[in-house]
Design an enzyme around this catalytic site. Structure first.
Site, PDB file in Angstrom:
ATOM      1  CG  ASP A 222      -2.401   0.393   7.185  1.00  0.00           C
ATOM      2  OD1 ASP A 222      -2.008  -0.678   7.669  1.00  0.00           O
ATOM      3  OD2 ASP A 222      -2.583   0.570   5.965  1.00  0.00           O
ATOM      4  CD  GLU A 281       2.050  -1.229   8.906  1.00  0.00           C
ATOM      5  OE1 GLU A 281       2.253  -2.385   8.514  1.00  0.00           O
ATOM      6  OE2 GLU A 281       1.475  -0.392   8.191  1.00  0.00           O
TER       7      GLU A 281
HETATM    8  C1  GLC Z   1      -0.405  -2.584   6.499  1.00  0.00           C
HETATM    9  C2  GLC Z   1      -1.380  -3.587   7.069  1.00  0.00           C
HETATM   10  C3  GLC Z   1      -1.588  -4.677   6.075  1.00  0.00           C
HETATM   11  C4  GLC Z   1      -2.163  -4.082   4.818  1.00  0.00           C
HETATM   12  C5  GLC Z   1      -1.301  -2.947   4.296  1.00  0.00           C
HETATM   13  C6  GLC Z   1      -2.028  -2.121   3.302  1.00  0.00           C
HETATM   14  O1  GLC Z   1       0.856  -3.103   6.315  1.00  0.00           O
HETATM   15  O2  GLC Z   1      -0.910  -4.049   8.296  1.00  0.00           O
HETATM   16  O3  GLC Z   1      -2.408  -5.694   6.551  1.00  0.00           O
HETATM   17  O4  GLC Z   1      -2.275  -5.063   3.836  1.00  0.00           O
HETATM   18  O5  GLC Z   1      -0.925  -2.065   5.326  1.00  0.00           O
HETATM   19  O6  GLC Z   1      -3.010  -1.373   3.948  1.00  0.00           O
END
Ligand code: GLC
Length: 561
Positions: A222, A281
């Protein structure tokens, strides 16, 4: 006039590999909304276990679970208070271990979500940091700073939170006076870790090992681009678009120093057998910056958000596909493709709306058009070389629920942006399994977000075995993707000459027939000489001897026998 689709014009290398993740189809389960075994209206791990046969039959290779760790749920579980514990609302640690075991027994790999950029404000370290006060060792594990101004009443810099509002919150001292500020790139309940601190690095190595020892096949990381901030936390040049796809520089994201962490994680993952992987991500400004996360000694995959954010437009799609393949080829990483996830408006709704609205849309648009394009977009995506991600419910053609009552919404971005943004609840509505019954088979006790009545006909039960259903289209596509020899190579796409608005590419193999994908984005039917035998289409295609008619917003797959 009947046109020939021409000959391939873009040469690319072709290779076969034994690394599962290079071509895997990975299905994202959002635990809150997949299946509820205990009837409390909230999905859970036993619910997911009970539905693993469905995922196996769908034909995916792996499952990625969004977080189910102990969490106060300020951001639906992306605010973790204990990285080694399962939140009781989702089950127990034993449930998690049984899920890993069952997934493997069904031939599925399983990937967990790790949230290393920030924790919950209820995490033991942060609570201690608050209690132990300015100058304490615990505060060094986060970004605590004195404020600016005579009384420290202004935040330490001008950074904005991704969810709106300042990225800093002021604390109170134990005696009640105003104290230092702490950094949170997301909600105030999500304080950012200081990754310069060795204890933070050690702790996450230990957390990764904890789950790897229990058999997980990898991690979705994440906010992978956020861990390292520019030294000194300098002001941003302007109010940043923190998600970065268009920004060129941000002091809060995509700093070069972050890659050292992933090089260390690469070694850690390699210590385990079975090809465990890390997936970034990372919302980086260019494909080349994204590719940095998947250099040979770093992570294995990075989400292709540039692809996800591309409108339904032939030139734009061809451009982003080429850009992706070029960038990933340079670092020997697989391309990845994704159309939906738990953070964006589902693609059946994005494509139902006019282009250019971004990924947080609150209007339903033209549902039929959206579904037609979503199906065509899916067959395009699944025909591309590399790895593809499917978000739960897209195989049912689910649209976003755009008319949720405001009081039902839980996305923290919605309240922080005063209802102008943060429509992520719309893609998080529990999925329908049956045509009738409580919450359409999601569980025996309703669902935490209301499901529309129209979802009976979109349920798994309604679509299973119906040859023209979206579910069966996905099942056929995944089966063909697995079986067709030309779809096994990670990098063998060659574009064919085609008129504007029509995408045609071929993938060939030394070991059998070639595969061709044709996509019609012109808005009108197109007639052409069939490039082979029809395998699968997103909508009805007329094929007679020597002629095929592809309707608008349609994709067809062909094989040359
Ligand atoms: C990422 C997740 C999202 C979350 C954010 C903070 O983008 O996919 O759902 O709100 O991180 O952790």
């Amino acid at each position: 006039m009947t046109e020939s689709l021409g000959t391939p014009v873009l040469a690319a290398s072709s290779s076969r590999c034994a690394e599962w993740w290079r071509e895997a189809v990975i299905y994202q389960v959002y635990p809150r909304s997949f299946a509820d075994a205990n009837g409390d209206g909230m999905g859970d791990l036993p619910g997911i276990r009970s539905r693993l046969p469905y995922l196996r039959d769908l034909g995916v290779d792996a499952v990625w679970l969004s977080p189910f760790y102990a969490s106060p749920q300020a951001d639906a579980g992306y605010d973790v208070s204990d990285y080694r514990a399962v939140d009781p609302m989702f089950g127990t640690l034993d449930d998690a271990l049984a899920l890993i075991e069952d997934a493997h027994a069904h031939g599925l790999r399983i990937i967990f979500d790790i949230v290393p950029n920030h924790c919950s404000d209820q995490h033991e370290w942060f609570q201690r940091a608050l209690r132990e006060g300015p100058g304490s060792r615990m505060r060094e594990r986060f970004h605590f700073r004195d404020g600016k101004g005579a009384d420290g009443e202004e935040p330490p810099n001008n950074w904005e939170s991704v969810f709106g509002g300042p990225a800093w919150t002021r604390t109170k001292n134990p005696d009640g006076t105003a104290g230092q500020w702490y950094l949170h790139l997301f909600a105030p309940e999500q304080p950012d870790f200081n990754w310069d601190h060795p204890a933070v690095r050690d702790e996450f190595s230990s957390v990764l090992r904890f789950w790897l020892d229990h058999g997980v096949d990898g991690f979705r990381i994440d906010v992978a681009h956020g861990l390292v901030k520019a030294a000194g936390l300098p002001d941003a040049g302007s109010i940043e678009h923190t998600r970065l796809l268009e920004a060129h520089f941000s002091p809060s994201f995509d700093q070069d120093g972050v890659h050292e962490i992933y090089r260390a994680w690469h070694h850690l993952l390699n210590e385990y057998d079975g090809q465990r992987i890390g997936v970034a991500e990372a919302w980086a400004p260019t494909q080349q910056r994204t590719a940095n996360y998947v250099r040979p000694d770093e992570l294995h995959q990075a989400f292709n958000f540039h692809y996800l954010a591309t409108d339904w437009n032939g030139d734009a799609l061809r451009h982003v596909i080429d850009d992706t393949l070029t960038a990933m080829r340079a670092v020997h990483a697989p391309a990845t493709w994704v159309l939906s996830n738990h953070d964006v408006t589902r693609h059946a709704t994005r494509f139902a709306n006019p282009p250019g609205l971004g990924t947080q849309i609150r209007t339903a648009g033209d549902r039929d058009l959206g579904l037609r394009r979503a199906r065509a977009a899916t067959l395009l995506m699944l025909a591309l070389p590399g790895s593809a991600y499917i978000y739960q419910g897209e195989e049912l053609g689910l649209p976003d629920v755009t008319d949720l009552p405001d009081e039902a919404r839980q996305d923290p971005a919605y309240s922080r942006a005063a209802g102008q943004d943060g429509f992520r609840d719309g893609c998080r509505v529990p999925i329908p399994w049956t045509v009738s019954g409580s919450s359409y088979g999601f569980g025996a006790g309703g669902s935490w977000l209301p499901q529309p009545n129209s979802w009976a006909e979109l349920s798994v039960e309604a679509q299973y075995g119906q040859s023209d259903s979206t579910l069966e289209m996905y099942r056929s596509a995944l089966g063909l993707r697995r079986d067709h020899p030309a779809l096994e190579s990670a990098d063998n796409l060659r574009w064919c000459d085609s008129p504007p608005g029509i995408l045609v590419f071929e993938r060939s193999s030394d070991e059998g027939p070639a595969f061709t994908c044709t996509v019609n984005l012109t808005g009108a039917p197109v007639t052409f000489i069939p490039p082979g035998r029809l395998l699968l289409t997103s909508t009805q295609v007329q094929v007679t001897v020597g002629q095929a008619v592809l309707p608008p917003d349609a994709t067809a797959w062909w094989t040359t026998d």
